[in-house]
Write a protein that holds these residues in place. Structure first.
Motif, short mmCIF file in Angstrom:
data_model
loop_
_atom_site.label_atom_id
_atom_site.label_comp_id
_atom_site.label_asym_id
_atom_site.label_seq_id
_atom_site.Cartn_x
_atom_site.Cartn_y
_atom_site.Cartn_z
N THR A 123 1.00 -1.58 -0.04
CA THR A 123 0.48 0.09 -0.22
C THR A 123 0.93 1.28 -0.60
N VAL A 124 0.09 2.21 -0.50
CA VAL A 124 0.98 3.59 -0.61
C VAL A 124 -0.23 4.79 -0.26
N THR A 125 0.05 5.16 0.89
CA THR A 125 -0.67 6.04 0.85
C THR A 125 -0.36 8.07 2.12
N ARG A 126 -0.89 8.66 1.08
CA ARG A 126 -0.88 9.75 1.05
C ARG A 126 -1.64 10.94 2.05
N PHE A 127 -1.04 11.63 3.30
CA PHE A 127 -2.52 12.84 4.20
C PHE A 127 -1.26 13.82 4.05
N ASP A 128 -2.17 15.14 4.43
CA ASP A 128 -1.07 16.01 4.98
C ASP A 128 -0.70 16.54 6.03
N GLU A 129 -0.01 17.37 6.87
CA GLU A 129 0.44 17.62 7.74
C GLU A 129 -0.85 17.47 8.91
N ASN A 130 -2.60 17.90 8.83
CA ASN A 130 -3.00 17.97 9.26
C ASN A 130 -3.65 16.52 9.39
N LEU A 131 -3.62 15.50 9.53
CA LEU A 131 -3.15 13.97 8.89
C LEU A 131 -5.08 13.99 7.83
N THR A 132 -4.88 14.64 7.19
CA THR A 132 -6.48 14.92 5.93
C THR A 132 -5.65 13.78 5.69
N PRO A 133 -6.74 12.51 5.01
CA PRO A 133 -6.31 11.81 3.25
C PRO A 133 -6.61 12.97 2.11
N ILE A 134 -5.40 12.20 1.56
CA ILE A 134 -5.10 12.56 -0.30
C ILE A 134 -5.32 11.44 -1.25
#
Length: 315
Positions: A123-134
């Protein structure tokens, strides 16, 4: 295809991408930077790699070699689970890349036959500094269940769009579907491929429960879930486990105290809770997941044991 066999081996190794809400539980401190040396600020170019060995046990408290149950046994030849947490910065701001890789080569022994198989996923998951998923991408291939799938989820505002491809190992019965989840993030939300990660953001000094939702692409549902501290005599259950090596050095000369956290899917046929043990200590061990178990049918569990951690750029 058999729905239950799809998740028999790697049952929800769900790692959390959490749109975290404030929590008022007594004794609970949440911080989105607890995995850094400086827990008060985002650290760019940080990298942490955790390597887990896989073994088969009959119970989560096993202290002996596994035995056959009704003539059946899982014999693991090679097994590993690797997680990588990285931080990046671009023109859009700070963000995380969280990736996982699961590899299992084993034999399933029954009274009538011995089946060799290899199961893998990444798996590859991206999320921002505020932990909101991208976004998140997953590739799953199981010789055991003769099934594979690929999916991608794109998160935009309050809408998530998922594309799922499913088939047999040789692409027979190939299907492709797209699902849309509106207002998926109403309340706390966790991306399904990051659930084992986020409990590290809590200093657990007392009982707590965090409820959240997560998208299950395979069933096209937005499930209710929770993780909580397991209590014994009104205190958080603590298990003393063998340590691991951090950048080549043992983290403890003695046993490592770990908090017992359970992760539960609040749905029909969800099975029992996922039993997890996170290091109590933050300064050295960053509340890392030290041990967890996933069910293997009715005969036992696959045990994940942290053996090495490598950290870069965390001064």
């Amino acid at each position: 295809m058999k729905r239950f066999s799809k998740i028999l081996i790697v049952i929800t190794l769900i790692l959390i991408t959490l749109s975290m809400t404030a929590c008022s539980n007594v004794g609970l401190t949440a911080s989105k930077y607890l995995w850094f040396n400086n827990p008060s600020a985002f650290k760019s170019n940080f990298k942490e790699v955790l390597v887990y060995d896989l073994s088969f046990v009959n119970t989560t408290n096993a202290n002996s070699d596994p035995v056959k149950v009704d003539g059946c046994l899982l014999d693991i030849d090679q097994g590993s689970y690797v997680t990588t947490l990285e931080t990046k910065t671009d023109k859009n701001g700070n963000y995380y890349i969280y990736s996982t890789e699961f590899n299992l080569k084993a034999k399933y022994v029954t009274p009538s036959e011995t089946r060799e198989f290899v199961d893998t996923f990444n798996t590859v998951t991206r999320f921002d500094e505020n932990l909101t998923p991208i976004s998140t991408i997953k590739h799953y291939n199981s010789e055991y269940s003769k099934y594979k799938y690929d999916y991608e989820i794109i998160y935009e505002g309050d809408k998530a769009t998922a594309t799922l491809k499913e088939s047999g190992l040789n692409n027979e019965n190939l299907t492709e579907n797209t699902f849309t989840f509106k207002k998926y993030n109403k309340g706390a939300f966790i991306d399904n491929d990051t659930i084992l990660l986020m409990p590290r953001l809590y200093d657990v000094s007392n009982s707590f429960i965090q409820e959240f939702k997560t998208i299950d692409v395979l069933s096209n549902k937005n499930h209710n879930m929770q993780f909580y501290a397991y209590l014994v005599d009104n205190k958080v259950d603590v298990k003393n486990l063998d340590g691991y090596t951090l950048n080549g050095q043992p983290v403890s000369e003695d046993k490592l105290a770990c908090n017992h956290i359970q992760i539960v899917i609040k749905a029909d046929f969800a099975g029992g809770p996922l039993e997890c043990y996170y290091a109590q200590d933050r300064d050295t061990n960053r509340h890392r997941l030290v041990e967890t178990f996933t069910r293997f049918g009715s005969i036992g569990y696959i045990k994940y044991k942290l053996v090495t951690a490598t950290v870069e750029n965390d001064n």
